[in-house]
Design an enzyme around this catalytic site. Structure first.
Site, PDB file in Angstrom:
ATOM      1  N   GLU A 312       9.100 -19.039 -37.896  1.00 48.34           N
ATOM      2  CA  GLU A 312       8.337 -19.206 -36.655  1.00 48.34           C
ATOM      3  C   GLU A 312       6.852 -19.452 -36.928  1.00 48.34           C
ATOM      4  O   GLU A 312       5.980 -18.892 -36.275  1.00 48.34           O
ATOM      5  CB  GLU A 312       8.537 -17.995 -35.744  1.00 48.34           C
ATOM      6  CG  GLU A 312       9.982 -17.825 -35.296  1.00 48.34           C
ATOM      7  CD  GLU A 312      10.194 -16.687 -34.319  1.00 48.34           C
ATOM      8  OE1 GLU A 312      11.068 -16.810 -33.454  1.00 48.34           O
ATOM      9  OE2 GLU A 312       9.484 -15.661 -34.434  1.00 48.34           O
ATOM     10  N   ASP A 385      19.026 -13.380 -32.471  1.00 45.18           N
ATOM     11  CA  ASP A 385      17.758 -12.695 -32.188  1.00 45.18           C
ATOM     12  C   ASP A 385      17.933 -11.621 -31.127  1.00 45.18           C
ATOM     13  O   ASP A 385      17.531 -11.820 -29.969  1.00 45.18           O
ATOM     14  CB  ASP A 385      16.706 -13.717 -31.739  1.00 45.18           C
ATOM     15  CG  ASP A 385      15.318 -13.100 -31.587  1.00 45.18           C
ATOM     16  OD1 ASP A 385      15.090 -12.005 -32.136  1.00 45.18           O
ATOM     17  OD2 ASP A 385      14.465 -13.715 -30.925  1.00 45.18           O
ATOM     18  N   GLU A 413      13.091  -6.643 -25.214  1.00 43.05           N
ATOM     19  CA  GLU A 413      12.705  -8.050 -25.124  1.00 43.05           C
ATOM     20  C   GLU A 413      13.737  -8.872 -24.365  1.00 43.05           C
ATOM     21  O   GLU A 413      13.381  -9.751 -23.581  1.00 43.05           O
ATOM     22  CB  GLU A 413      12.515  -8.625 -26.530  1.00 43.05           C
ATOM     23  CG  GLU A 413      12.180 -10.105 -26.551  1.00 43.05           C
ATOM     24  CD  GLU A 413      12.054 -10.666 -27.955  1.00 43.05           C
ATOM     25  OE1 GLU A 413      11.859 -11.896 -28.072  1.00 43.05           O
ATOM     26  OE2 GLU A 413      12.149  -9.890 -28.932  1.00 43.05           O
TER      27      GLU A 413
END
EC number: 3.2.1.131
Length: 732
Positions: A312, A385, A413
């Site tokens: 990332e 993820d 998240e």
């Protein structure tokens, strides 16, 4: 125990009483909530069994254990209990090691304690010099601390101390919490306020909250913390920040918690000392050795580095033509003289691969056996993820010659931030108890992490917690329960989600059975509810990109295909799902043969994973007898109904919960129900638009059309810049 230590403990005890007297319940105490035992008969029994506290030794850790017992017992037993090292009295609690306590040494516990290692402990009701005692015995001071917290937990949860005899030792070595805190105090994927670390006042002022943070973690046996974001700022390694970090390490040390730091791989270049970060360049190697020496001069027991590399946008060894092992081993060599370790994250996925699912495995498996013995791969539970449900990462079954540790996420998240109730214990348990067949039966993820399957040198588990300055640490009161479950399972991966939930409820709210049983069941279903109204049957990553809060299954126009929702669900007029069998990306081939065979077969793949691995016709017949379209709709509606059942359960608990926390959870469940309906309607309407199939008439019909929900996605969380043409309809 010295006179100074006794005075210190008395001051701690009386200071600890003040907040309880002045404040209403607000969740700050977490599960260390030492309210008097409500059952009067049981209270009198405890008061008889523990009348005195006998403490030998004078280390900061022994003093921390004594202070916790004074605080806890005085609150729970509703009478002052003060630590002393004078002549032993009848019905005393005696804590210590054979080295610092003659009383413990007199019990000749050598063989029993030896089996418990450096951090284990023994709790027992026995007699010393004909006097009735309860003992907390261990080989080390930190073992005494952990045992003291366990004894308090037994009393908080109203277990009998009569004939008490138990021992406990951690199954994993590294039990670490991760913070994604930036140096400007913004917490990435944090939903509970600013970062806990007030850099402006450090190192001169150590807020009491730092000690409470250490107490909270030590109560679970957590022995390490990474205090900064994996997307790391190089300045964290500067003298300016190392002075501040050393002060935090000093506060955590008495509680057995080591300090770790996330580092930026390009730090040598960022500091301007060399023009490269190539791990094979001798100048770079020397830079890290010198920097490690500096860190250990500030923090002699520093734990090591956590590294996010070549992921990332973060720099890594691949930028210099090197592989992950070469990068990790260079850092490991710098830390090894001091006993430090490298946690090297396996969260990698490049845009040029066919299937993101395959990324980490294909990149790391060729490196198995090439990592230094003080490198530990930190691997997320699934291949993508932290999704609401993922199959296990195939790396756990494959990397037989490499140290590995689990990375779980406690901060929500992908579970509704701090507004949704989503106890993660069932997710953790599901992952840890998964049978991988890596070495035949018994090769569970938990046993692999413990080193039982591959006999690795280092073992561990990490949890991304991301608490903040909110008074209750986590925003939603029930996010605390996931932190608790993580810590308990990091100590013992065989502990069930139900056991952890039961303990947490009793310690945090009430021991009343009429409260415990329904709320525990509510907690245990909450994760599955979150799966059902977001991504049932193996769907994944249907979120609005960036914030990961609301639904956006229609997303198809981002810079990378694997950031879009359509990449994952692959819905069309004829079917839905990602083909990862031999006729697709063949990601199933990464798993041991029994798993690959079972999951590749439509007759044996679990239905809750089916769309992870198969692209199916909408007419595919499911176990329920419904076709796939009908089953998908059913699951989305079931998720909403599960949230509504959670609301009804909580509404019945007002008599057992203080007014402030009851009202907060009630209000948040209202938000969750509203958002669950939005998820359901958005996804069902979108998939209907693709499949061209009707929503069965017996279901509650969406209030709005699909375009409404597409517009709503832009304004619900982190709104896009104002554009009247696209936003006005939503605001009507």
């Amino acid at each position: 125990m010295s006179t100074f230590a006794r005075l210190f403990l008395c001051l701690v005890f009386f200071a600890s009483l003040q907040p309880a007297m002045a404040q209403t319940e607000d969740g700050y105490d977490m599960w260390l909530r030492y309210q008097p035992i409500a059952d009067q008969t049981l209270l009198k029994t405890y008061q008889k069994q523990i009348r005195h506290l006998h403490v030998a030794g004078d280390s900061p850790t022994i003093n921390a254990a004594a202070a916790e017992l004074q605080r806890g017992l005085s609150g729970l037993l509703n009478k002052p209990i003060v630590a002393r090292d004078e002549k032993l009295k009848d019905y005393s609690l005696v804590i210590g090691t054979p080295d610092n306590s003659p009383l413990i040494a007199s019990l000749n516990l050598g063989e029993r304690l030896q089996a418990l290692g450096a951090e284990g402990y023994l709790l027992e009701q026995t007699r010393i010099n004909k006097r009735h005692v309860v003992i907390v015995a261990a080989n080390s001071d930190v073992g005494v601390l952990y045992g003291s917290f366990h004894l308090l937990r037994l009393i908080q949860t109203q277990h009998a101390l009569e004939k008490l005899s138990l021992s406990s030792a951690p199954r994993l070595q590294h039990r670490v919490v991760n913070h994604w805190d930036n140096l400007n105090r913004v917490v990435e994927r944090g939903y509970a306020g600013l970062s806990l670390w007030d850099w402006g006042s450090l190192p001169n002022y150590l807020a009491p909250r730092y000690t409470d943070y250490a107490r909270i973690n030590a109560s679970l046996g957590i022995n390490g913390t990474v205090i900064n974001n994996v997307n790391a700022d190089p300045r964290v390694l500067s003298d300016q920040f190392l002075q501040k970090i050393a002060a935090l390490a000093d506060a955590f040390r008495p509680y057995g918690i080591k300090m770790y730091l996330s580092i930026n791989f390009n730090s040598p270049r960022a500091f301007g000392d060399v023009d490269t970060a190539d791990p094979l360049d001798p100048r770079v190697q020397q830079w890290w050795k010198t920097r490690a020496q500096k860190i250990y001069s500030y923090i002699p027991d520093f734990g090591g580095f956590l590294v996010k590399a070549d992921s990332e946008g973060q720099p890594g060894p691949q930028g210099y033509g090197r592989d992950h092992a070469e990068g990790a081993n260079m850092l490991a060599a710098a830390l090894k003289p001091f006993g430090g370790v490298v946690f090297w994250r396996a969260f990698v996925y490049h845009p040029d691969i066919e299937d993101r699912f395959r990324g980490a495995y294909d990149e790391f498996m060729p490196l198995d056996g090439k990592f230094a013995d003080n490198v530990i791969l930190q691997i997320k539970n699934g291949p993508i993820d932290f999704q609401p449900r993922e199959p296990f990462s195939a790396l756990f079954a494959g990397m037989s010659r490499t140290n590995m540790m689990m990375e779980f996420q406690i901060t929500q998240e992908y579970f509704g931030f701090a507004t949704h109730l989503a106890y993660q214990g069932p997710l953790f348990e599901e992952s840890l108890k998964t049978e991988t067949h890596a070495r035949g039966e018994g090769s569970t993820i938990g046993n692999i992490l413990e080193g039982k399957v591959f006999k690795t040198r280092h073992t561990g588990m990490a949890g991304v917690i991301n608490p903040g300055t909110d008074r209750n640490w986590t925003g939603h009161p029930f996010v605390q329960s996931s932190w608790y479950a993580f810590g308990r399972m990091a100590w013992d991966h065989q502990i069930s989600a139900a056991t952890a939930a039961d303990e947490w409820l009793r310690m945090t709210f009430s021991n009343q059975p009429a409260f415990i049983e329904p709320v525990k069941q509510m907690m245990l279903v909450s994760r599955e509810a979150g799966v059902n109204y977001r991504s049932p049957l193996g769907l994944t990553h249907l979120y609005s990109q960036g914030d990961h809060y609301g639904p956006a299954p229609w997303t198809d126009d981002l810079p990378r295909a694997d950031w879009t929702a359509v990449y994952y669900h692959r819905a069309s007029k004829t079917g839905i799902g990602f083909n990862r069998t031999k006729t697709g990306s063949n990601a199933l081939a990464q798993y041991p043969e029994p798993i690959a065979k079972a999951w590749g077969d439509l007759n044996s793949v679990p239905e809750d994973l089916i769309l992870w691995f198969h692209h199916l016709s909408w007419d595919h017949r499911m176990q329920s007898g419904r076709n796939l379209w009908q089953e998908l709709v059913h699951k989305y509606y079931q998720g909403v109904e599960q949230v509504r059942a959670m609301q009804r359960t909580w509404d019945q608990q007002e008599a057992y919960v203080d007014a402030a926390r009851f009202a907060q959870v009630k209000a948040l469940l209202q938000v969750q129900e509203r958002e669950a309906v939005r998820w359901r309607n958005s996804c069902v309407l979108y998939f209907q638009s693709v499949a061209g199939r009707p929503i069965p008439a017996n279901y509650e019909q969406p209030e709005h059309d699909l375009e409404y929900y597409k517009m709503l996605a832009r304004t619900t969380y982190v709104p896009e810049p104002w554009h009247p043409a696209s936003s006005s309809r939503v605001l009507k």
